[in-house]
Write a protein that holds these residues in place. Sequence first.
Motif, PDB file in Angstrom:
ATOM      1  N   PHE A  16      -3.612  11.859  -2.975  1.00  0.00           N
ATOM      2  CA  PHE A  16      -3.738  10.912  -1.924  1.00  0.00           C
ATOM      3  C   PHE A  16      -2.635  11.421  -0.874  1.00  0.00           C
ATOM      4  CE2 PHE A  16      -3.104   7.520   1.281  1.00  0.00           C
ATOM      5  CZ  PHE A  16      -4.216   6.677   0.928  1.00  0.00           C
ATOM      6  N   TYR A  17      -3.204  12.113   0.488  1.00  0.00           N
ATOM      7  CA  TYR A  17      -2.251  12.576   1.372  1.00  0.00           C
ATOM      8  C   TYR A  17      -1.916  11.579   2.595  1.00  0.00           C
ATOM      9  CZ  TYR A  17      -3.452  16.985  -1.048  1.00  0.00           C
ATOM     10  OH  TYR A  17      -3.772  17.932  -1.941  1.00  0.00           O
ATOM     11  N   PHE A  18      -0.764  11.693   3.135  1.00  0.00           N
ATOM     12  CA  PHE A  18      -0.138  10.889   4.213  1.00  0.00           C
ATOM     13  C   PHE A  18       0.717  11.721   4.858  1.00  0.00           C
ATOM     14  CE2 PHE A  18       2.206   9.988   0.501  1.00  0.00           C
ATOM     15  CZ  PHE A  18       3.472   9.815   0.956  1.00  0.00           C
ATOM     16  N   ASP A  19       1.333  10.891   5.959  1.00  0.00           N
ATOM     17  CA  ASP A  19       2.499  11.551   6.809  1.00  0.00           C
ATOM     18  C   ASP A  19       3.353  10.501   7.214  1.00  0.00           C
ATOM     19  OD1 ASP A  19       1.181  10.201   8.755  1.00  0.00           O
ATOM     20  OD2 ASP A  19       0.344  12.104   9.684  1.00  0.00           O
ATOM     21  N   GLN A  20       4.357  10.697   8.106  1.00  0.00           N
ATOM     22  CA  GLN A  20       5.265   9.705   8.336  1.00  0.00           C
ATOM     23  C   GLN A  20       4.631   8.441   9.155  1.00  0.00           C
ATOM     24  OE1 GLN A  20       8.432  11.276  10.729  1.00  0.00           O
ATOM     25  NE2 GLN A  20       9.732   9.327  10.639  1.00  0.00           N
ATOM     26  N   ALA A  21       3.649   8.736  10.037  1.00  0.00           N
ATOM     27  CA  ALA A  21       2.912   7.822  10.636  1.00  0.00           C
ATOM     28  C   ALA A  21       2.112   6.901   9.728  1.00  0.00           C
ATOM     29  CB  ALA A  21       2.072   8.140  11.686  1.00  0.00           C
ATOM     30  N   ALA A  26       0.263   4.116   3.070  1.00  0.00           N
ATOM     31  CA  ALA A  26       0.268   4.930   1.785  1.00  0.00           C
ATOM     32  C   ALA A  26       1.189   4.214   0.420  1.00  0.00           C
ATOM     33  CB  ALA A  26       0.780   6.481   1.931  1.00  0.00           C
ATOM     34  N   GLU A  27       2.211   3.658   0.975  1.00  0.00           N
ATOM     35  CA  GLU A  27       2.782   2.921   0.059  1.00  0.00           C
ATOM     36  C   GLU A  27       2.180   1.786  -0.830  1.00  0.00           C
ATOM     37  OE1 GLU A  27       6.648   2.248   2.361  1.00  0.00           O
ATOM     38  OE2 GLU A  27       7.498   3.734   0.932  1.00  0.00           O
ATOM     39  N   THR A  28       1.523   1.116   0.348  1.00  0.00           N
ATOM     40  CA  THR A  28       0.585  -0.110  -0.391  1.00  0.00           C
ATOM     41  C   THR A  28      -0.486   0.480  -1.375  1.00  0.00           C
ATOM     42  OG1 THR A  28       1.023  -1.081   1.890  1.00  0.00           O
ATOM     43  CG2 THR A  28      -0.978  -1.832   0.544  1.00  0.00           C
ATOM     44  N   HIS A  30      -0.411   3.213  -3.087  1.00  0.00           N
ATOM     45  CA  HIS A  30       0.490   3.718  -4.115  1.00  0.00           C
ATOM     46  C   HIS A  30       0.640   2.441  -5.192  1.00  0.00           C
ATOM     47  CE1 HIS A  30       4.250   4.925  -6.236  1.00  0.00           C
ATOM     48  NE2 HIS A  30       3.754   6.069  -6.485  1.00  0.00           N
ATOM     49  N   VAL A  31       1.264   1.332  -4.641  1.00  0.00           N
ATOM     50  CA  VAL A  31       1.254   0.205  -5.671  1.00  0.00           C
ATOM     51  C   VAL A  31      -0.246  -0.222  -6.043  1.00  0.00           C
ATOM     52  CG1 VAL A  31       2.300  -2.287  -5.539  1.00  0.00           C
ATOM     53  CG2 VAL A  31       3.470  -0.334  -4.231  1.00  0.00           C
ATOM     54  N   ARG A  32      -1.016  -0.517  -5.123  1.00  0.00           N
ATOM     55  CA  ARG A  32      -2.299  -0.969  -5.455  1.00  0.00           C
ATOM     56  C   ARG A  32      -3.073  -0.386  -6.736  1.00  0.00           C
ATOM     57  NH1 ARG A  32      -6.061  -2.054  -0.470  1.00  0.00           N
ATOM     58  NH2 ARG A  32      -7.409  -2.714  -2.112  1.00  0.00           N
ATOM     59  N   ALA A  33      -2.993   1.053  -6.650  1.00  0.00           N
ATOM     60  CA  ALA A  33      -3.388   1.860  -7.610  1.00  0.00           C
ATOM     61  C   ALA A  33      -3.149   1.537  -9.102  1.00  0.00           C
ATOM     62  CB  ALA A  33      -3.496   3.283  -7.259  1.00  0.00           C
ATOM     63  N   LYS A  40      -1.772   5.266 -14.273  1.00  0.00           N
ATOM     64  CA  LYS A  40      -0.578   5.978 -13.809  1.00  0.00           C
ATOM     65  C   LYS A  40      -0.342   6.470 -12.489  1.00  0.00           C
ATOM     66  CE  LYS A  40       2.334   9.393 -15.555  1.00  0.00           C
ATOM     67  NZ  LYS A  40       2.414  10.691 -16.206  1.00  0.00           N
ATOM     68  N   VAL A  41       0.783   6.175 -11.680  1.00  0.00           N
ATOM     69  CA  VAL A  41       0.721   6.682 -10.211  1.00  0.00           C
ATOM     70  C   VAL A  41       2.154   7.506 -10.247  1.00  0.00           C
ATOM     71  CG1 VAL A  41       0.825   6.085  -7.914  1.00  0.00           C
ATOM     72  CG2 VAL A  41      -0.534   4.648  -9.453  1.00  0.00           C
ATOM     73  N   GLY A  42       2.016   8.658  -9.701  1.00  0.00           N
ATOM     74  CA  GLY A  42       3.200   9.518  -9.732  1.00  0.00           C
ATOM     75  C   GLY A  42       4.113   9.150  -8.612  1.00  0.00           C
ATOM     76  N   ARG A  43       5.152   9.779  -8.413  1.00  0.00           N
ATOM     77  CA  ARG A  43       6.115   9.533  -7.347  1.00  0.00           C
ATOM     78  C   ARG A  43       5.708  10.022  -6.153  1.00  0.00           C
ATOM     79  NH1 ARG A  43      10.053  13.943 -10.036  1.00  0.00           N
ATOM     80  NH2 ARG A  43      11.143  12.917 -11.887  1.00  0.00           N
ATOM     81  N   PHE A  44       6.099   9.179  -5.469  1.00  0.00           N
ATOM     82  CA  PHE A  44       5.635   9.089  -3.746  1.00  0.00           C
ATOM     83  C   PHE A  44       6.509  10.147  -3.123  1.00  0.00           C
ATOM     84  CE2 PHE A  44       5.562   6.996   0.419  1.00  0.00           C
ATOM     85  CZ  PHE A  44       4.215   6.518   0.267  1.00  0.00           C
ATOM     86  N   HIS A  45       5.943  11.396  -2.604  1.00  0.00           N
ATOM     87  CA  HIS A  45       6.643  12.310  -2.088  1.00  0.00           C
ATOM     88  C   HIS A  45       6.483  12.510  -0.675  1.00  0.00           C
ATOM     89  CE1 HIS A  45       6.821  14.447  -6.133  1.00  0.00           C
ATOM     90  NE2 HIS A  45       5.708  14.287  -6.216  1.00  0.00           N
ATOM     91  N   ARG A  46       7.715  12.352  -0.024  1.00  0.00           N
ATOM     92  CA  ARG A  46       7.762  12.376   1.506  1.00  0.00           C
ATOM     93  C   ARG A  46       8.160  13.764   1.886  1.00  0.00           C
ATOM     94  NH1 ARG A  46      10.075   7.169   0.272  1.00  0.00           N
ATOM     95  NH2 ARG A  46       8.905   5.519   1.287  1.00  0.00           N
TER      96      ARG A  46
END
Length: 114
Positions: A16-21, A26-28, A30-33, A40-46
């Motif tokens: 799942f791709y996202f950016d600063q805006a 995307a964090e939501t 990440h948790v919902r999945a 299993k959800v991997g690290r949240f890469h900024r």
Amino acid sequence: MITMMMSSNTHYHAHFYFDQATCQYAETIHVRANQELGLKVGRFHRKPVGPHTLWSFEIDFNGAQFESVTAWLEQVRAGHSVLVHPVTDDELRDHTDSVHWLGEPVSLDLSIFK
């Protein structure tokens, strides 16, 4: 979009791709999945990681879950691009010939596979 050969024994990743805006949304997701689908959800890469040229996180699932996970992602992606691919011993093929895109394709840095 490429139609993938699915097997209940095959393992898949969705990126799942996202950016600063769009980071907060995307964090939501990440948790919902994890909470809603039990995946299993991997690290949240900024930052870009591996072949991924945008910020992303990974969701792991199997072939039996393919239809339900991709349908859920299509509903919640809100314009975000999502790369879905099988996990095999050929990472280059997994990220090129075997991809399934939800939304617009994103350029990948395939040089890491050479």
